[in-house]
Write a protein that holds these residues in place. Sequence first.
Motif, PDB file in Angstrom:
ATOM      1  N   MET A 138       4.067 -15.091 -11.118  1.00  0.00           N
ATOM      2  CA  MET A 138       3.677 -13.687 -11.053  1.00  0.00           C
ATOM      3  C   MET A 138       2.650 -13.507  -9.943  1.00  0.00           C
ATOM      4  N   ARG A 139       2.976 -12.645  -8.990  1.00  0.00           N
ATOM      5  CA  ARG A 139       2.024 -12.297  -7.926  1.00  0.00           C
ATOM      6  C   ARG A 139       1.458 -10.928  -8.246  1.00  0.00           C
ATOM      7  N   ILE A 140       0.167 -10.789  -8.071  1.00  0.00           N
ATOM      8  CA  ILE A 140      -0.533  -9.540  -8.365  1.00  0.00           C
ATOM      9  C   ILE A 140      -1.086  -9.005  -7.057  1.00  0.00           C
ATOM     10  N   ILE A 141      -0.619  -7.825  -6.652  1.00  0.00           N
ATOM     11  CA  ILE A 141      -1.041  -7.222  -5.390  1.00  0.00           C
ATOM     12  C   ILE A 141      -1.824  -5.950  -5.715  1.00  0.00           C
ATOM     13  N   ASN A 142      -3.045  -5.880  -5.227  1.00  0.00           N
ATOM     14  CA  ASN A 142      -3.889  -4.706  -5.439  1.00  0.00           C
ATOM     15  C   ASN A 142      -3.401  -3.531  -4.592  1.00  0.00           C
ATOM     16  N   ALA A 143      -3.855  -2.345  -4.937  1.00  0.00           N
ATOM     17  CA  ALA A 143      -3.443  -1.128  -4.223  1.00  0.00           C
ATOM     18  C   ALA A 143      -3.837  -1.168  -2.751  1.00  0.00           C
ATOM     19  N   ASP A 144      -4.862  -1.953  -2.396  1.00  0.00           N
ATOM     20  CA  ASP A 144      -5.278  -2.046  -0.995  1.00  0.00           C
ATOM     21  C   ASP A 144      -4.470  -3.086  -0.211  1.00  0.00           C
ATOM     22  N   GLY A 145      -3.500  -3.736  -0.886  1.00  0.00           N
ATOM     23  CA  GLY A 145      -2.648  -4.713  -0.215  1.00  0.00           C
ATOM     24  C   GLY A 145      -3.116  -6.146  -0.361  1.00  0.00           C
ATOM     25  N   SER A 146      -4.306  -6.369  -0.913  1.00  0.00           N
ATOM     26  CA  SER A 146      -4.805  -7.737  -1.095  1.00  0.00           C
ATOM     27  C   SER A 146      -4.185  -8.354  -2.347  1.00  0.00           C
ATOM     28  N   GLU A 147      -4.090  -9.684  -2.357  1.00  0.00           N
ATOM     29  CA  GLU A 147      -3.514 -10.366  -3.509  1.00  0.00           C
ATOM     30  C   GLU A 147      -4.629 -10.806  -4.452  1.00  0.00           C
TER      31      GLU A 147
ATOM     32  N   THR B 120       0.828  -1.213   0.000  1.00  0.00           N
ATOM     33  CA  THR B 120       0.000   0.000   0.000  1.00  0.00           C
ATOM     34  C   THR B 120       0.858   1.257   0.000  1.00  0.00           C
ATOM     35  N   ALA B 121       2.041   1.206   0.620  1.00  0.00           N
ATOM     36  CA  ALA B 121       2.944   2.361   0.587  1.00  0.00           C
ATOM     37  C   ALA B 121       3.466   2.594  -0.829  1.00  0.00           C
ATOM     38  N   LEU B 122       3.815   1.530  -1.525  1.00  0.00           N
ATOM     39  CA  LEU B 122       4.314   1.658  -2.886  1.00  0.00           C
ATOM     40  C   LEU B 122       3.246   2.145  -3.858  1.00  0.00           C
ATOM     41  N   THR B 123       2.024   1.647  -3.693  1.00  0.00           N
ATOM     42  CA  THR B 123       0.962   1.967  -4.647  1.00  0.00           C
ATOM     43  C   THR B 123       0.279   3.305  -4.375  1.00  0.00           C
ATOM     44  N   ASP B 124       0.551   3.920  -3.233  1.00  0.00           N
ATOM     45  CA  ASP B 124      -0.069   5.200  -2.899  1.00  0.00           C
ATOM     46  C   ASP B 124       0.374   6.284  -3.891  1.00  0.00           C
ATOM     47  N   ARG B 125      -0.584   6.958  -4.501  1.00  0.00           N
ATOM     48  CA  ARG B 125      -0.287   7.947  -5.540  1.00  0.00           C
ATOM     49  C   ARG B 125       0.223   9.278  -4.981  1.00  0.00           C
TER      50      ARG B 125
ATOM     51  N   THR C 174       2.118   9.535  -1.776  1.00  0.00           N
ATOM     52  CA  THR C 174       3.360   9.383  -1.026  1.00  0.00           C
ATOM     53  C   THR C 174       4.263   8.265  -1.546  1.00  0.00           C
ATOM     54  N   GLY C 175       3.768   7.453  -2.474  1.00  0.00           N
ATOM     55  CA  GLY C 175       4.555   6.354  -3.030  1.00  0.00           C
ATOM     56  C   GLY C 175       4.796   6.558  -4.510  1.00  0.00           C
ATOM     57  N   ILE C 176       5.059   5.475  -5.194  1.00  0.00           N
ATOM     58  CA  ILE C 176       5.244   5.521  -6.639  1.00  0.00           C
ATOM     59  C   ILE C 176       3.890   5.719  -7.308  1.00  0.00           C
ATOM     60  N   GLY C 177       2.878   5.030  -6.813  1.00  0.00           N
ATOM     61  CA  GLY C 177       1.527   5.151  -7.320  1.00  0.00           C
ATOM     62  C   GLY C 177       1.240   4.207  -8.462  1.00  0.00           C
ATOM     63  N   CYS C 178       0.217   3.363  -8.281  1.00  0.00           N
ATOM     64  CA  CYS C 178      -0.206   2.445  -9.342  1.00  0.00           C
ATOM     65  C   CYS C 178      -1.499   1.759  -8.912  1.00  0.00           C
ATOM     66  N   ASP C 179      -2.091   1.056  -9.884  1.00  0.00           N
ATOM     67  CA  ASP C 179      -3.292   0.273  -9.593  1.00  0.00           C
ATOM     68  C   ASP C 179      -2.938  -1.072  -8.975  1.00  0.00           C
ATOM     69  N   GLN C 180      -1.852  -1.683  -9.476  1.00  0.00           N
ATOM     70  CA  GLN C 180      -1.434  -2.985  -8.966  1.00  0.00           C
ATOM     71  C   GLN C 180       0.083  -3.107  -8.971  1.00  0.00           C
ATOM     72  N   LEU C 181       0.572  -3.896  -8.031  1.00  0.00           N
ATOM     73  CA  LEU C 181       1.984  -4.213  -7.897  1.00  0.00           C
ATOM     74  C   LEU C 181       2.181  -5.631  -8.431  1.00  0.00           C
ATOM     75  N   ILE C 182       3.088  -5.807  -9.370  1.00  0.00           N
ATOM     76  CA  ILE C 182       3.367  -7.119  -9.951  1.00  0.00           C
ATOM     77  C   ILE C 182       4.743  -7.550  -9.480  1.00  0.00           C
TER      78      ILE C 182
END
Length: 93
Positions: free
Chosen positions: A76-85, A49-54, A56-64
Motif C-alpha cells: 500500500m502506497r500512501i500519497i498525500n494531497a501535495d504529492g509527497s509519499e 495532486t490533480a486527483l486529490t484537488d477538491r 478540479t479533481g476527485i478531491g481527497c486527503d490522501q491517495l491510496i
Amino acid sequence: MFDTKGIFKTLATMPVKFRKMFGLGNDFIVIDARQDSKLSAAAEPRRATALTDRKTGIGCDQLIILEACEDAMCRMRIINADGSEAGACGNAT
C-alpha cells in the motif's frame, strides 16, 4: 478527465476504476494497481495532486494505491494531497 461513476481517465485516456472512502474525518481515493502496474502512475506527484484537488479533481486527503508484492497480499502506497509519499496512515490502514 473525471466522471461521476467512479472512473477517471489517465493522460492516455484509459478508464480506471477507483473507490472513494472515508475514515475518521479523512477521505481517500483507493486505486487497485495489483493487476495493472501502469495504474501506479497515479502516484506521480503531478497526477496525484490533480486527483486529490477538491475543485478540479476527485478531491481527497490522501491517495491510496495498492500494488502487487511478492512477500504479501499487496503493498500500500500512501500519497498525500501535495504529492509527497507518506510512510504511514492510521486511517487508511
